[in-house]
Motif scaffolding. Structure first.
Motif, PDB file in Angstrom:
ATOM      1  N   GLY A   1    -108.133  52.070  80.617  1.00 27.81           N
ATOM      2  CA  GLY A   1    -107.087  51.252  81.202  1.00 27.81           C
ATOM      3  C   GLY A   1    -106.732  50.041  80.359  1.00 27.81           C
ATOM      4  N   ASN A   2    -107.743  49.442  79.716  1.00 27.69           N
ATOM      5  CA  ASN A   2    -107.472  48.303  78.839  1.00 27.69           C
ATOM      6  C   ASN A   2    -106.599  48.709  77.665  1.00 27.69           C
ATOM      7  N   VAL A   3    -106.910  49.841  77.061  1.00 23.04           N
ATOM      8  CA  VAL A   3    -106.153  50.302  75.901  1.00 23.04           C
ATOM      9  C   VAL A   3    -104.724  50.670  76.309  1.00 23.04           C
ATOM     10  N   GLU A   4    -104.573  51.301  77.461  1.00 25.59           N
ATOM     11  CA  GLU A   4    -103.225  51.620  77.948  1.00 25.59           C
ATOM     12  C   GLU A   4    -102.385  50.361  78.097  1.00 25.59           C
ATOM     13  N   ARG A   5    -102.975  49.319  78.629  1.00 24.52           N
ATOM     14  CA  ARG A   5    -102.239  48.072  78.816  1.00 24.52           C
ATOM     15  C   ARG A   5    -101.861  47.453  77.472  1.00 24.52           C
TER      16      ARG A   5
ATOM     17  N   ARG B   1     -97.864  47.062  76.036  1.00 28.96           N
ATOM     18  CA  ARG B   1     -97.297  45.777  75.650  1.00 28.96           C
ATOM     19  C   ARG B   1     -96.964  45.720  74.171  1.00 28.96           C
ATOM     20  N   LEU B   2     -97.842  46.262  73.361  1.00 33.07           N
ATOM     21  CA  LEU B   2     -97.589  46.253  71.920  1.00 33.07           C
ATOM     22  C   LEU B   2     -96.273  46.949  71.588  1.00 33.07           C
ATOM     23  N   HIS B   3     -95.973  48.046  72.319  1.00 25.80           N
ATOM     24  CA  HIS B   3     -94.778  48.845  72.048  1.00 25.80           C
ATOM     25  C   HIS B   3     -93.673  48.622  73.082  1.00 25.80           C
TER      26      HIS B   3
ATOM     27  N   THR C   1    -110.255  40.787  77.570  1.00 21.64           N
ATOM     28  CA  THR C   1    -110.419  39.335  77.440  1.00 21.64           C
ATOM     29  C   THR C   1    -109.146  38.584  77.071  1.00 21.64           C
ATOM     30  N   ILE C   2    -108.195  39.212  76.402  1.00 21.83           N
ATOM     31  CA  ILE C   2    -106.974  38.541  75.947  1.00 21.83           C
ATOM     32  C   ILE C   2    -105.734  39.142  76.604  1.00 21.83           C
ATOM     33  N   CYS C   3    -105.572  40.441  76.469  1.00 20.13           N
ATOM     34  CA  CYS C   3    -104.396  41.137  77.005  1.00 20.13           C
ATOM     35  C   CYS C   3    -104.687  41.582  78.442  1.00 20.13           C
TER      36      CYS C   3
ATOM     37  N   MET D   1    -110.620  47.736  73.383  1.00 17.81           N
ATOM     38  CA  MET D   1    -111.030  47.559  74.782  1.00 17.81           C
ATOM     39  C   MET D   1    -111.361  46.098  75.070  1.00 17.81           C
ATOM     40  N   ASP D   2    -112.038  45.426  74.128  1.00 14.69           N
ATOM     41  CA  ASP D   2    -112.326  44.001  74.304  1.00 14.69           C
ATOM     42  C   ASP D   2    -111.044  43.184  74.358  1.00 14.69           C
TER      43      ASP D   2
END
Length: 351
Positions: free
Chosen positions: A146-150, A154-156, A195-197, A190-191
Motif C-alpha cells: 500500500g505504501n508503494v502504491e501511494r 503521487r509520483l506519476h 514516513t514521508i509520503c 516502503m519507508d
C-alpha cells in the motif's frame, strides 16, 4: 530516470532507514551482512494486513522461542497458534507452520532464492515472494504494498482509482526498480511511503523525489491514490457461552482448522449470521444467564456482535462442544482478540 531516481532514494534511505528487528541496516548490508531469510519471511507474513508497530513485539517473541525455521517446524500447532493470538488473520499462522515444515523437510531448511521457487511454498503469494526474494536475496524484484502504491500514484499523478489502478502502479514501480541494491531499494520505497509520503499531510519538502513528483507539481498529492468506495460491511450476530466448573476449569473449544479463527482457542457458541436473533446453541444443558452488554468486533468482510451467556457448570458436565481447561493452564492471552473481549466482559460474573 530509473538510475537517478533510485540513487536519490537510496541516498535518502542510507540516512533515514527505519530500525526494525528483522532488517539489516543499510551500512551493515553494504559491509556484506546478509539478511536472514527466515526473519524476512516471518516478518513479511506477520506484516500482511498489519502494521510494523503491531508486529515488532510478536516477531521478537517468535524468534526468541523459535530461532530457526527448523525450530518453528518442530513446534506444536497449539503453541504457535497461541503465540499468534492477537495478530489476526489466523490462516496466516496455519500457513506459517505448513511453510516452515515444508522448508525444513523438503528444502533442507533453506528458503528458495527466486520468486518462482518461493511461490511453491504454502502461504507465499506474489507479494510475499517478491519481498523475500528482493530483501533476503537482493534479487531485482518489484515489491508493491500500500505504501508503494501511494508513492507511485503521487509520483506519476495517477488518478485511476484503486483497486483498478494496481496493474498500472505495479508497472510504474517495475520501471523504477534498479539492478543495484534492489533489496535496500524495495525497503526504501516502503519507508518513504510510511514516513514521508503518508496518507495525510505528506511531507513533500523532505521527500527525495519531490522534484520529479508530478502530483506535487499539480497540487494533487494529498488526494491520491484515488479509491473506489467500499461497500458497507454486513453485520452478523451470535452468542458466546462462557462456562466454568466449581473447580475453576473453563469450557473452551478449539475451532476447526478451516474457516474464520481456524485452529484458535475460543468459547463455544452459536453460528454467526445476519439473522437478528441467532438460534441458541448452548454446549451444556443448564441455566445460562445473559449478560448485559455485548462484544463488537470487526473482521475484514463483516462486523460481528456477540451476546454473552454465562453459567456455573456441574462437575460432571459433558459438553456437546469443547472441553474443560484447568484454571492454572488457561491464559487469556492465548485467545484471539474477539474471544478475549468476550472473556473480559464475562469473567467478573464467574469469579
Amino acid at each position: 530516470m530509473r538510475e537517478t531516481a533510485a540513487q536519490d532514494l537510496l541516498d535518502w534511505y542510507d540516512t533515514h532507514a527505519r530500525t526494525m528487528p528483522w532488517r539489516v541496516p543499510p551500512a551493515d548490508r553494504k559491509a556484506g551482512v546478509a539478511p536472514d531469510p527466515y526473519h524476512i519471511w516471518l516478518s513479511e507474513v506477520m506484516l500482511q494486513q498489519t502494521t510494523v508497530a503491531a508486529v515488532t513485539e510478536y516477531f521478537r517473541k517468535f524468534v526468541a522461542r523459535w530461532p530457526t525455521v527448523a525450530d518453528l517446524a518442530a513446534a506444536e500447532d497449539a503453541d504457535v497458534m497461541a503465540a499468534w493470538a492477537g495478530l489476526g488473520y489466523y490462516a496466516r499462522a496455519r500457513n506459517l507452520l505448513k511453510c516452515a515444515r515444508t522448508v525444513a523437510s523438503e528444502y533442507g531448511g533453506q528458503f528458495p532464492r527466486t520468486r518462482a521457487g518461493l511461490e511453491k511454498l504454502p502461504g507465499i503469494g506474489p507479494y510475499t515472494s517478491a519481498a523475500i526474494s528482493a530483501i533476503a536475496f537482493d534479487q531485482p524484484e518489484t515489491v508493491v504494498d500500500g505504501n508503494v502504491e501511494r508513492v507511485m500514484a503521487r509520483l506519476h499523478d495517477e488518478h485511476t482509482p484503486l483497486p483498478a489502478a494496481k496493474p498500472i502502479l505495479t508497472q510504474q514501480a517495475e520501471a523504477l526498480t534498479p539492478q543495484h541494491r534492489p533489496g535496500d531499494y524495495a525497503q526504501a520505497v516502503m519507508d518513504l511511503g510510511a514516513t514521508i509520503c503518508t496518507p495525510r499531510n505528506p511531507a513533500c519538502g523532505l521527500c527525495p523525489w519531490r522534484t520529479p513528483c508530478t502530483a506535487r507539481q499539480a497540487g494533487t498529492a494529498p488526494e491520491l491514490p484515488k479509491k473506489t468506495p467500499k461497500k458497507a460491511k454486513p453485520v452478523r450476530r451470535g452468542i458466546a457461552y462462557v462456562g466454568r466448573r466449581a473447580d475453576g476449569a473453563w469450557l473452551l473449544e478449539t475451532r476447526p482448522d478451516s474457516g474464520l479463527l481456524g485452529g484458535m482457542l475460543g468459547w463455544p457458541g452459536s453460528d454467526w449470521s445476519e439473522a437478528p436473533a441467532p438460534p441458541p446453541a448452548p454446549p451444556v444443558d443448564t441455566d445460562w444467564h445473559p449478560l448485559e452488554g455485548e462484544v463488537r468486533h470487526t473482521f475484514t468482510h463483516f462486523h460481528l456482535i456477540l451476546a454473552i451467556q454465562t453459567a456455573w457448570l456441574p462437575q460432571d458436565a459433558a459438553p456437546s462442544a469443547g472441553g474443560f481447561v484447568p484454571s492454572a493452564e488457561f491464559r487469556p492471552a492465548d485467545l484471539p482478540t474477539v474471544m478475549r473481549k468476550v472473556f473480559d466482559l464475562a469473567q467478573t460474573s464467574l469469579r
